[in-house]
Scaffold this active site. Structure first.
Site, PDB file in Angstrom:
ATOM      1  CB  CYS A 133     -28.863 -26.968 -46.881  1.00 36.38           C
ATOM      2  SG  CYS A 133     -27.159 -26.408 -46.739  1.00 36.38           S
ATOM      3  CB  CYS A 164     -25.400 -21.632 -51.141  1.00 36.27           C
ATOM      4  SG  CYS A 164     -26.987 -22.469 -51.218  1.00 36.27           S
TER       5      CYS A 164
HETATM    6 FE1  FES Z   1     -26.640 -24.473 -50.802  1.00 40.19          FE
HETATM    7 FE2  FES Z   1     -26.653 -26.348 -49.016  1.00 40.19          FE
HETATM    8  S1  FES Z   1     -24.977 -25.108 -49.556  1.00 40.19           S
HETATM    9  S2  FES Z   1     -28.333 -25.615 -50.149  1.00 40.19           S
END
Ligand code: FES
Length: 148
Positions: A103, A34
């Site tokens: 995450c 992400c």
């Molecule tokens: Fe990036 Fe949770 S979406 S760390």
């Protein structure tokens, strides 16, 4: 997406947020999935983590896992901190939705990066103690090793 009360508590009031002026180790990692970033600051004395702070540029799950991870390693030895896995952190939070498990890898990896930095600053090869690639060995996220 359902979050536990514990996740919401740490997201609403994260513990150990900020920087440490007298840190003697810093670790920064990014999540390949992400692009989120976590930075962790340690003050280590006599092999024990006396103090810890974190800054996370990331989602709520990343902030909650960072918060609880810092609580779990404060006052612990470097060996104990290295044994912290994202699974333990997730358990402490009462679970995370499957889509957010990746995450929690950020916190585990940032702790390891900070401990590795400490060893490097002491003139010790961190590879002797810290396995930064453990995550690739699929233990952490249940996503077949693709946890970034
Ligand atoms: Fe990036 Fe949770 S979406 S760390």
């Amino acid at each position: 997406m359902i979050y536990t009360d514990e996740v919401m508590k740490h997201f609403a009031e994260p513990q150990n947020v900020g920087e440490l002026d007298d840190a003697n180790a810093v670790g920064e990692v990014g999540n390949a999935k992400c692009g989120d970033i976590m930075k962790i600051f340690l003050r280590v004395e006599d092999n024990v983590i006396q103090d810890v702070r974190f800054k996370t540029f990331g989602c709520g799950a990343a902030i909650a896992t960072s918060s609880v991870a810092t609580q779990m390693i404060k006052g612990k030895t470097l060996e104990e901190a290295l044994a912290l896995s994202n699974k333990t952190v997730v358990q402490k939070l009462g679970g995370l939705p499957p889509a957010k498990l990746h995450c929690s890898v950020l916190a585990e990896q940032a702790v390891k990066a900070a401990v590795a930095d400490y060893y490097t600053r002491q003139g010790i090869d961190p590879a002797l103690f810290v396995n930064m690639n453990e995550c690739d060995e699929h233990h952490c996220c249940g996503e077949g090793g693709n946890c970034g």
